[in-house]
Design a protein around this motif. Structure first.
Motif, PDB file in Angstrom:
ATOM      1  N   ARG A  74      -4.125   8.979  -7.374  1.00 13.31           N
ATOM      2  CA  ARG A  74      -5.155   8.209  -6.786  1.00 13.31           C
ATOM      3  C   ARG A  74      -4.873   6.706  -6.766  1.00 13.31           C
ATOM      4  O   ARG A  74      -4.924   5.968  -5.748  1.00 13.31           O
ATOM      5  N   HIS A  75      -4.117   6.201  -7.882  1.00 13.94           N
ATOM      6  CA  HIS A  75      -3.700   4.949  -7.860  1.00 13.94           C
ATOM      7  C   HIS A  75      -2.619   4.778  -7.052  1.00 13.94           C
ATOM      8  O   HIS A  75      -2.754   3.642  -6.229  1.00 13.94           O
ATOM      9  N   ALA A  76      -1.722   5.645  -6.674  1.00 13.67           N
ATOM     10  CA  ALA A  76      -0.609   5.147  -5.854  1.00 13.67           C
ATOM     11  C   ALA A  76      -1.275   5.355  -4.460  1.00 13.67           C
ATOM     12  O   ALA A  76      -0.676   4.276  -3.513  1.00 13.67           O
ATOM     13  N   MET A  77      -2.200   6.122  -4.250  1.00 18.89           N
ATOM     14  CA  MET A  77      -2.783   6.103  -2.839  1.00 18.89           C
ATOM     15  C   MET A  77      -3.516   4.869  -2.801  1.00 18.89           C
ATOM     16  O   MET A  77      -3.478   4.169  -1.487  1.00 18.89           O
ATOM     17  N   TRP A  78      -4.209   4.074  -3.724  1.00 20.68           N
ATOM     18  CA  TRP A  78      -4.999   3.005  -3.632  1.00 20.68           C
ATOM     19  C   TRP A  78      -4.034   1.703  -3.211  1.00 20.68           C
ATOM     20  O   TRP A  78      -4.226   0.838  -2.325  1.00 20.68           O
ATOM     21  N   LEU A  79      -2.798   1.836  -3.875  1.00 25.76           N
ATOM     22  CA  LEU A  79      -2.002   1.010  -3.618  1.00 25.76           C
ATOM     23  C   LEU A  79      -1.256   0.870  -2.322  1.00 25.76           C
ATOM     24  O   LEU A  79      -0.835  -0.206  -1.740  1.00 25.76           O
ATOM     25  N   THR A  80      -0.990   2.245  -1.793  1.00 34.03           N
ATOM     26  CA  THR A  80      -0.308   2.269  -0.712  1.00 34.03           C
ATOM     27  C   THR A  80      -1.137   1.819   0.312  1.00 34.03           C
ATOM     28  O   THR A  80      -0.494   1.194   1.265  1.00 34.03           O
ATOM     29  N   ASP A  81      -2.537   2.148   0.308  1.00 29.67           N
ATOM     30  CA  ASP A  81      -3.512   1.806   1.312  1.00 29.67           C
ATOM     31  C   ASP A  81      -3.495   0.337   1.533  1.00 29.67           C
ATOM     32  O   ASP A  81      -3.492  -0.296   2.718  1.00 29.67           O
ATOM     33  N   LEU A  82      -3.711  -0.266   0.367  1.00 25.67           N
ATOM     34  CA  LEU A  82      -3.626  -1.669   0.246  1.00 25.67           C
ATOM     35  C   LEU A  82      -2.324  -2.420   0.856  1.00 25.67           C
ATOM     36  O   LEU A  82      -2.397  -2.987   1.756  1.00 25.67           O
ATOM     37  N   LEU A  83      -1.171  -1.927   0.537  1.00 28.73           N
ATOM     38  CA  LEU A  83       0.101  -2.551   0.993  1.00 28.73           C
ATOM     39  C   LEU A  83       0.183  -2.175   2.647  1.00 28.73           C
ATOM     40  O   LEU A  83       0.585  -3.134   3.442  1.00 28.73           O
ATOM     41  N   VAL A  84      -0.043  -1.020   3.018  1.00 24.57           N
ATOM     42  CA  VAL A  84       0.002  -0.830   4.414  1.00 24.57           C
ATOM     43  C   VAL A  84      -0.932  -1.592   5.387  1.00 24.57           C
ATOM     44  O   VAL A  84      -0.583  -2.356   6.206  1.00 24.57           O
ATOM     45  N   ASP A  85      -2.035  -1.625   4.722  1.00 22.67           N
ATOM     46  CA  ASP A  85      -3.106  -2.570   5.511  1.00 22.67           C
ATOM     47  C   ASP A  85      -2.645  -4.071   5.415  1.00 22.67           C
ATOM     48  O   ASP A  85      -3.165  -4.771   6.405  1.00 22.67           O
ATOM     49  N   MET A  86      -2.012  -4.678   4.580  1.00 23.27           N
ATOM     50  CA  MET A  86      -1.436  -5.845   4.530  1.00 23.27           C
ATOM     51  C   MET A  86       0.075  -6.046   5.273  1.00 23.27           C
ATOM     52  O   MET A  86       0.561  -7.157   5.411  1.00 23.27           O
ATOM     53  N   GLY A  87       0.385  -4.884   5.771  1.00 29.53           N
ATOM     54  CA  GLY A  87       1.634  -4.888   6.577  1.00 29.53           C
ATOM     55  C   GLY A  87       3.032  -4.780   5.637  1.00 29.53           C
ATOM     56  O   GLY A  87       3.940  -5.391   6.249  1.00 29.53           O
ATOM     57  N   VAL A  88       2.683  -4.548   4.563  1.00 28.12           N
ATOM     58  CA  VAL A  88       4.020  -4.476   3.615  1.00 28.12           C
ATOM     59  C   VAL A  88       4.650  -3.262   3.482  1.00 28.12           C
ATOM     60  O   VAL A  88       4.077  -2.188   3.578  1.00 28.12           O
ATOM     61  N   GLU A  89       5.942  -3.252   3.491  1.00 26.66           N
ATOM     62  CA  GLU A  89       7.007  -1.970   3.430  1.00 26.66           C
ATOM     63  C   GLU A  89       6.563  -1.559   2.216  1.00 26.66           C
ATOM     64  O   GLU A  89       6.406  -1.938   0.953  1.00 26.66           O
ATOM     65  N   VAL A  90       6.309   0.036   2.138  1.00 28.95           N
ATOM     66  CA  VAL A  90       6.277   0.823   0.790  1.00 28.95           C
ATOM     67  C   VAL A  90       7.422   1.546   0.780  1.00 28.95           C
ATOM     68  O   VAL A  90       7.419   2.832   0.589  1.00 28.95           O
ATOM     69  N   ASN A  91       8.220   0.787   0.473  1.00 27.77           N
ATOM     70  CA  ASN A  91       9.815   1.401   0.313  1.00 27.77           C
ATOM     71  C   ASN A  91      10.036   1.458  -1.184  1.00 27.77           C
ATOM     72  O   ASN A  91       9.403   1.064  -2.053  1.00 27.77           O
ATOM     73  N   THR A  92      11.466   1.967  -1.565  1.00 21.35           N
ATOM     74  CA  THR A  92      11.857   1.905  -2.831  1.00 21.35           C
ATOM     75  C   THR A  92      11.992   0.577  -3.296  1.00 21.35           C
ATOM     76  O   THR A  92      12.936  -0.049  -2.583  1.00 21.35           O
ATOM     77  N   PRO A  93      11.391  -0.044  -4.352  1.00 25.08           N
ATOM     78  CA  PRO A  93      11.912  -1.447  -4.724  1.00 25.08           C
ATOM     79  C   PRO A  93      13.108  -1.787  -5.056  1.00 25.08           C
ATOM     80  O   PRO A  93      13.765  -0.913  -5.876  1.00 25.08           O
ATOM     81  N   PRO A  94      13.698  -2.901  -4.821  1.00 25.67           N
ATOM     82  CA  PRO A  94      14.983  -3.106  -5.059  1.00 25.67           C
ATOM     83  C   PRO A  94      15.014  -3.721  -6.570  1.00 25.67           C
ATOM     84  O   PRO A  94      14.070  -3.854  -7.273  1.00 25.67           O
ATOM     85  N   GLY A  95      16.223  -3.723  -7.047  1.00 23.37           N
ATOM     86  CA  GLY A  95      16.639  -4.438  -8.558  1.00 23.37           C
ATOM     87  C   GLY A  95      16.750  -3.388  -9.381  1.00 23.37           C
ATOM     88  O   GLY A  95      16.655  -2.139  -9.269  1.00 23.37           O
ATOM     89  N   VAL A  96      16.693  -3.634 -10.739  1.00 21.51           N
ATOM     90  CA  VAL A  96      16.776  -2.939 -12.014  1.00 21.51           C
ATOM     91  C   VAL A  96      15.486  -2.203 -11.983  1.00 21.51           C
ATOM     92  O   VAL A  96      14.167  -2.845 -12.085  1.00 21.51           O
ATOM     93  N   SER A  97      15.519  -0.759 -12.116  1.00 22.18           N
ATOM     94  CA  SER A  97      14.310  -0.023 -12.346  1.00 22.18           C
ATOM     95  C   SER A  97      13.901   0.150 -13.590  1.00 22.18           C
ATOM     96  O   SER A  97      14.407   1.020 -14.455  1.00 22.18           O
ATOM     97  N   TYR A  98      12.579  -0.117 -13.842  1.00 23.42           N
ATOM     98  CA  TYR A  98      12.122  -0.163 -15.338  1.00 23.42           C
ATOM     99  C   TYR A  98      12.144   1.684 -15.708  1.00 23.42           C
ATOM    100  O   TYR A  98      12.280   1.974 -16.768  1.00 23.42           O
ATOM    101  N   ILE A  99      11.678   2.247 -14.595  1.00 22.16           N
ATOM    102  CA  ILE A  99      11.409   3.857 -14.713  1.00 22.16           C
ATOM    103  C   ILE A  99      13.019   4.366 -15.118  1.00 22.16           C
ATOM    104  O   ILE A  99      13.075   5.146 -15.999  1.00 22.16           O
ATOM    105  N   GLU A 100      13.806   3.884 -14.148  1.00 23.09           N
ATOM    106  CA  GLU A 100      15.254   4.416 -14.574  1.00 23.09           C
ATOM    107  C   GLU A 100      15.932   4.136 -15.756  1.00 23.09           C
ATOM    108  O   GLU A 100      16.654   5.064 -16.447  1.00 23.09           O
TER     109      GLU A 100
END
Length: 298
Positions: A74-100
């Motif tokens: 649900r959190h991912a959905m809310w953030l995805t909707d927010l970013l897409v509505d603002m015209g932002v790409e929802v791609n894999t973020p660049p740089g050093v990955s905290y998760i990885e």
């Protein structure tokens, strides 16, 4: 039991310090939001993998984790909707990955034991605490920032996510406390797991922000801190497996190049006046320079 809280970046900058810089630059702000989205989305995958590893046992934990997956989706959905509505790409973020980086630093434990549960829950708990810290700091920074329609929309979404993430922290605390009550040995294992995964999380967190000269050696220092929480027999193999990549740090070198190119394109004069001195001198002072926030976004 010991209560562990996320530490500052290099014992210098708090989440509020960093986010107050981030919200002032729209490009960096949006990349940061995309990193949130990616983390929430990735959590669904990791929690689902954990459910499969547990293979139905214990049932109450499976039930709790299934709800946790639902929350993160649900959190991912809310953030995805927010970013897409603002015209932002929802791609894999660049740089050093905290998760990885967090997963690279983890030590393996076979499923089917209380030790596996303790270590897994401690790992989840410490990352959820970092998430709460950053969402809370983000809301604080947005209150100080211009009250644009976009900032208000961002604050609304983060404001919905934060209470549920805080609930995840309380849930993890309850499970760890319950496991610790089983015996003195269990309590000792819980305390050790908190120390170990706190050190792992701090190392992963700093790896995504510290791109300055000497970062490789600071990463090695963090790796040694993690190893100190392990039995002596396990330390050598843990360090042998992870030390070469920590020293060479190809992800760090690539991120440095990206950050330098980005800073130069944005403002060549600021690149010479701010970015280069920061890179050489390290992260110092009372306020995080803009390049630190940029590194987070990169």
């Amino acid at each position: 039991m010991t209560v562990a809280y996320p530490k500052k970046l290099l014992n210098t900058y708090s989440a509020r310090d960093i986010l107050q810089q981030v919200v002032l630059d729209r490009e960096i702000h949006l990349i940061t939001l995309n990193r949130y989205r990616y983390s929430e989305q990735r959590s669904c995958k990791d929690l689902t993998n954990l459910i499969e590893q547990l293979n139905g046992q214990p049932p109450q934990l499976i039930k709790d984790l299934s709800r946790h997956v639902s929350d993160e989706a649900r959190h991912a959905m809310w953030l995805t909707d927010l970013l897409v509505d603002m015209g932002v790409e929802v791609n894999t973020p660049p740089g050093v990955s905290y998760i990885e980086e967090f997963e690279r630093l983890l030590d393996g434990h076979a499923p089917g034991s209380d030790e596996f549960l303790i270590n897994t829950l401690a790992a989840i708990n410490v990352t959820e605490k970092r998430g709460c810290e950053y969402f809370s700091a983000h809301l604080y920074a947005l209150k100080q920032a211009p009250q644009t329609e976009e900032n208000q929309a961002i604050a609304e979404v983060i404001g919905k996510i934060l209470p549920e993430e805080a609930g995840h922290v309380r849930w993890g605390n309850r499970w760890l406390a319950e496991l610790a009550r089983k015996s003195p040995e269990h309590r000792q294992k819980v305390e050790l797991a908190k120390r170990r995964y706190g050190a792992i999380e701090q190392a992963a967190f700093e790896s995504g922000l510290d791109i300055t000269l000497g970062a490789e050696l600071r990463r090695v220092g963090n790796l040694l801190d993690i190893a100190e929480t392990m039995p002596m027999l396990n330390r050598v193999s843990y360090l042998a497996e992870r030390l070469p990549q920590t020293l060479l740090a190809p992800d760090l070198q690539f991120t440095r190049m990206q950050a330098a190119q980005r800073a130069w394109k944005r403002n060549p004069q600021a690149f010479m006046d701010k970015f280069v001195p920061m890179f050489i001198n390290g992260i110092q002072g009372n306020k995080p320079p803009q390049a630190v926030a940029s590194a987070k976004a990169e």
